[in-house]
Structures are given as C-alpha cells and as structure tokens.
Design a protein around this motif. Sequence first.
Motif, PDB file in Angstrom:
ATOM      1  N   GLN A  66       0.849  -1.183   0.000  1.00 29.69           N
ATOM      2  CA  GLN A  66       0.000   0.000   0.000  1.00 29.69           C
ATOM      3  C   GLN A  66       0.886   1.236   0.000  1.00 29.69           C
ATOM      4  O   GLN A  66       1.687   1.437   0.907  1.00 29.69           O
ATOM      5  CB  GLN A  66      -0.898  -0.002   1.244  1.00 29.69           C
ATOM      6  N   LEU A  82      -3.552   2.022   8.404  1.00 31.27           N
ATOM      7  CA  LEU A  82      -2.318   2.583   7.863  1.00 31.27           C
ATOM      8  C   LEU A  82      -1.516   3.259   8.972  1.00 31.27           C
ATOM      9  O   LEU A  82      -0.297   3.082   9.064  1.00 31.27           O
ATOM     10  CB  LEU A  82      -2.636   3.570   6.738  1.00 31.27           C
ATOM     11  N   LEU A  95       3.397  -1.753   3.656  1.00 28.23           N
ATOM     12  CA  LEU A  95       3.451  -0.358   3.249  1.00 28.23           C
ATOM     13  C   LEU A  95       4.645  -0.074   2.345  1.00 28.23           C
ATOM     14  O   LEU A  95       5.729  -0.635   2.536  1.00 28.23           O
ATOM     15  CB  LEU A  95       3.546   0.558   4.478  1.00 28.23           C
ATOM     16  N   TYR A 125       8.554  -1.407   7.122  1.00 31.76           N
ATOM     17  CA  TYR A 125       7.319  -0.906   6.518  1.00 31.76           C
ATOM     18  C   TYR A 125       6.750  -1.928   5.542  1.00 31.76           C
ATOM     19  O   TYR A 125       5.538  -2.175   5.512  1.00 31.76           O
ATOM     20  CB  TYR A 125       7.570   0.426   5.808  1.00 31.76           C
ATOM     21  N   PHE A 176       2.249   1.995  10.272  1.00 32.05           N
ATOM     22  CA  PHE A 176       3.416   2.870  10.189  1.00 32.05           C
ATOM     23  C   PHE A 176       4.023   3.092  11.568  1.00 32.05           C
ATOM     24  O   PHE A 176       5.253   3.049  11.731  1.00 32.05           O
ATOM     25  CB  PHE A 176       3.044   4.213   9.564  1.00 32.05           C
TER      26      PHE A 176
END
Length: 346
Positions: free
Chosen positions: A49, A251, A81, A76, A255
């Motif tokens: 993502q 998200l 991510l 990540y 993170f």
Amino acid sequence: MKSEKSVMAARPSVRRRIVGNAVVKAVSTAALALAAMWGDAAHAGGPLQEMTYLLPAPQSEIAFAPLMIAQYKHYYADEGLSVRFVTVQGGAEVGKQLASGNGDLGGGLGDTPIVLRQNGIPVKAVALFGGQALHQFVTRADENITGPAALKGKTVTVMSYQDTSFYATLAVLAKGSLTRQDVSVQAAGPSGIWQLLAQGRADAMVGTPDWAASAEAAGAKLTWHSTDAYFPGMAQAVLASDRTIATRPDLVRKFVRASLKAMAEIERDPAAAAKDYAAAVPSWQARQPFVTRVLVYYAQHVYPGQSRIGAFDPVRVEKLQDFYLAQKIIRTRVDAKDLFTNEFVE
C-alpha cells in the motif's frame, strides 16, 4: 570520422544491434525494478500500500534515523506499506499540508498540534519518539550565556519560522522574560542553523542534537542545555490529520508499529543502529563514528522517559499547553484529546 547516424544508415546490422541492446537494457531495468517491488511485497505477503510521509527537514538528518532504519530493514514492507518520503519546510508546514490532504502522515514535534489546533488546523500526534524534549538550547562557550535571560541582544538560529524549533525558541526566551523583539532570530535552514553557530555569526541555536554535534565537529566549543530545563517540550512525533485517523486507522497503526520497532533498536544498541543507518543513508557511511555519537545522545537524552514506547504523557501535554498559553505563544486552550492519541501505540 563518420557520425553514429551515418554509420547506422550505412550498416543496418549495427543499427539493429544498437537498438536491440537498448531494448534489452530497458527490459532488464524494468525486470529489476519489478523484482525489487515484488521482493518487498513478499515481506508483506502481497502488493504494498503506497503512502506519503512528509518530513520537516531533509531526509538525511540523523533525527529521522528510526524512519530510515525502518525503511532499510523492510519494517514498513513487513506491514504492507511502501513509504515515500517528501520534505517540506518545518513541522508546522507538515501539519498544514496533512490537513489539506497533501500527504498521509508526517513528522513534527509533539508540541506541533498545540500550535496548529488553535489556528483551526485539524492534526493530531499519534506516536512520540521519546519521553524527553528533542530540541537543545545550544550556546557558544565563548559567549558565557548562562541562561535564556542572557540572550538579550544576541543572535539565535532556528531552522525556519514554520518549524517547531522556532516555537521552542519563543518558549526558551519567555523563560528568560524575553520576547522575539529582544533578540535576532535567524531562520537559517537545516545547514545554516549550525554553520552560523560554528562560524561565530550566531551566539546560540535551538535545534536537534544532530545540528549541535555538526557545529562541534566544525570546531565550535558549545554548551548544551536540553530545552526540558526551561519548559516541558516534547520529542519528535508522527502527525496525522483527523480525516486520516478516522478513515485509515490501519495505515496509521502499521506505520507507527514499524517506526517504533526501529526506535527501540536505536535505544537498545545505538552503535549497531548507527551501522544500519549508515547503510540506509550512504552519505553518512564515511562518518559512522559521528552517527554513533549522535544516536547515543538520542538513546540517553531524548528517547527515555516513556511509560510505553511511543506513548504521550497526558500530564506533560497539559503542562506544555499551559506554558504556551501563559507565554501568549497560543491564544486558546484545546482539549487534550484533540492534540494526541495513544490508540496506535501498542
């Protein structure tokens, strides 16, 4: 000598070979890029993502070591991510851009939402990189500046007027019963902030340990004071807009989790973390001892003091807001629940 154009025109086989090599090179480059992308995706078990993180200063600043190490060690990617880092001018500007939708998450100080919320900018801090203040009040030893009150008539550097180092400077001055009008505050950028100090063209600086160490490495003899000694400032924080928190909590959580994993490694073993950081940011490879020194300072003087890694202390937040209000740095108080949240800190 014939030009390449004339050779190719006269010899079709040469033309075919050159064009063919170009195609092979392009295909190979694309294949490598695709392999890298899927290699990272494999860490997360699927496509990554994409997200944008706004930095308040250049990416090469050692202050961002937790982020760069997390990127380098695929933390990540492990969370699914793909993070793109973009630099803007200061933490206050980060908050403004996030509120406008020009980024997913960003960095500032834990103080930043206190300054921005009272101006109607809906951002909140979602993780804090340490229990002590990030900014240091650093003075030239030859100036014999014993405290904030002795800054009258002096020159103080900050990164920018949009950076939270500027607001921290106002707080330090207020502790000495001074205002901005009593000193010359110079917004000198991420290099000038310490270079002016090292050159003797400034008397003091309010900034990160990285910049103070850079001034010393350039030959300046300095006296360091954590801004903790003057007001309850905070460390770096991850910032998010109210909209992102409401619509993309997964998200934010991913993170934060990856970033705090890297921060914990730095606090536990700054020397080993310095090696990872130098590998992540090659421009520092030749100065790894310097990186180690800076990360040791973070591990000893910035990161400690949290009840849980990444968590905000509500009492400290309230004291800081009260201080800013009393010194007229802000005009109104804001409910603490609108300034920070610990819901993403595990």
